[in-house]
Design an enzyme around this catalytic site. Structure first.
Site, PDB file in Angstrom:
ATOM      1  N   GLU A 148       0.837  -1.205   0.000  1.00 26.56           N
ATOM      2  CA  GLU A 148       0.000   0.000   0.000  1.00 26.56           C
ATOM      3  C   GLU A 148       0.867   1.248   0.000  1.00 26.56           C
ATOM      4  O   GLU A 148       2.087   1.190   0.179  1.00 26.56           O
ATOM      5  CB  GLU A 148      -0.944  -0.048   1.212  1.00 26.56           C
ATOM      6  CG  GLU A 148      -1.900  -1.223   1.100  1.00 26.56           C
ATOM      7  CD  GLU A 148      -2.960  -1.283   2.195  1.00 26.56           C
ATOM      8  OE1 GLU A 148      -2.865  -0.513   3.186  1.00 26.56           O
ATOM      9  OE2 GLU A 148      -3.875  -2.104   2.049  1.00 26.56           O
ATOM     10  N   CYS A 175      -2.068  -4.840  -5.437  1.00 26.08           N
ATOM     11  CA  CYS A 175      -2.534  -6.094  -4.827  1.00 26.08           C
ATOM     12  C   CYS A 175      -1.424  -7.154  -4.848  1.00 26.08           C
ATOM     13  O   CYS A 175      -0.562  -7.159  -5.738  1.00 26.08           O
ATOM     14  CB  CYS A 175      -3.709  -6.659  -5.610  1.00 26.08           C
ATOM     15  SG  CYS A 175      -5.212  -5.699  -5.509  1.00 26.08           S
ATOM     16  N   GLU A 223      -1.583 -10.269  -5.755  1.00 28.48           N
ATOM     17  CA  GLU A 223      -1.556 -11.115  -6.959  1.00 28.48           C
ATOM     18  C   GLU A 223      -0.722 -10.469  -8.064  1.00 28.48           C
ATOM     19  O   GLU A 223       0.057 -11.124  -8.743  1.00 28.48           O
ATOM     20  CB  GLU A 223      -2.977 -11.340  -7.519  1.00 28.48           C
ATOM     21  CG  GLU A 223      -3.926 -12.052  -6.582  1.00 28.48           C
ATOM     22  CD  GLU A 223      -4.701 -11.113  -5.676  1.00 28.48           C
ATOM     23  OE1 GLU A 223      -4.109 -10.167  -5.115  1.00 28.48           O
ATOM     24  OE2 GLU A 223      -5.908 -11.329  -5.509  1.00 28.48           O
TER      25      GLU A 223
END
Ligand code: THU
Length: 164
Positions: free
Chosen positions: A64, A73, A75
């Site tokens: 973040e 993210c 992934e």
């Protein structure tokens, strides 16, 4: 008017022990990655582990940023890292795990749309399906045999490549 119904298929496993050895270690790698996520704003930690056809496992977790949209993210951190390190390898499977134990009883963690789109692109590029496993905390594991199951009626690379 013609009405059509699209179907998706998934498998549910109630314990990691039900999985094949390689998938067990993939889920475990994703769990270990989740713990190391940088998620000071959402406090929602996610880990992802990608298995390549040379046997290597590349992991990532959500990163973040104080400028919220700059974050990424788990992934996509894992997938971009895996393919940037091994551009010629195929992705066999990936596991994505949320470490968050505080969701409501019936809530299931499942990848966001942008990550599904990225999985799908690599699947189309390599012309073979990517197995996707997902788990929230220690709840059931959900398995899809192809990323396309996660994004029915999707945008296709071939649409861009068509010549007039
Ligand atoms: N997040 C992931 O890492 N993967 C997903 O598929 C959904 C959401 C992260 C992004 C953000 O850091 C936090 O979870 C809350 O949305």
């Amino acid at each position: 008017m013609n009405k059509k119904t699209l179907e998706i298929t998934l498998e549910e496993y109630y314990a990691v022990s039900e999985l094949q050895e390689i998938e067990k270690s993939l889920v475990l790698s994703a769990k270990n990655a989740a713990v190391k996520a940088y998620a000071p704003y959402s406090k929602f930690k996610v880990g992802c582990a990608v298995l390549l056809d040379n046997g290597s496992i590349v992991t990532g977790n959500n990163q973040e940023n104080m400028a919220y949209p700059s974050g990424l993210c788990a992934e996509r951190v894992a997938l971009f890292s895996a393919i940037s390190l091994h551009p010629d390898k195929k992705i066999i499977s990936l596991a994505v795990v949320s470490a968050n134990k505080e969701l409501n009883k019936n809530d299931v963690f499942s990848p966001c749309g942008a990550c599904r789109q990225v999985m799908l692109e690599y699947e189309q590029k390599q012309k073979s399906p990517i197995i996707v496993l997902m788990q929230q905390a220690d709840k059931k594991i959900i398995k899809f045999h192809s990323a396309s199951m996660l994004l029915p009626f999707s945008f296709q690379i071939s649409t861009l490549q068509k010549k007039e």
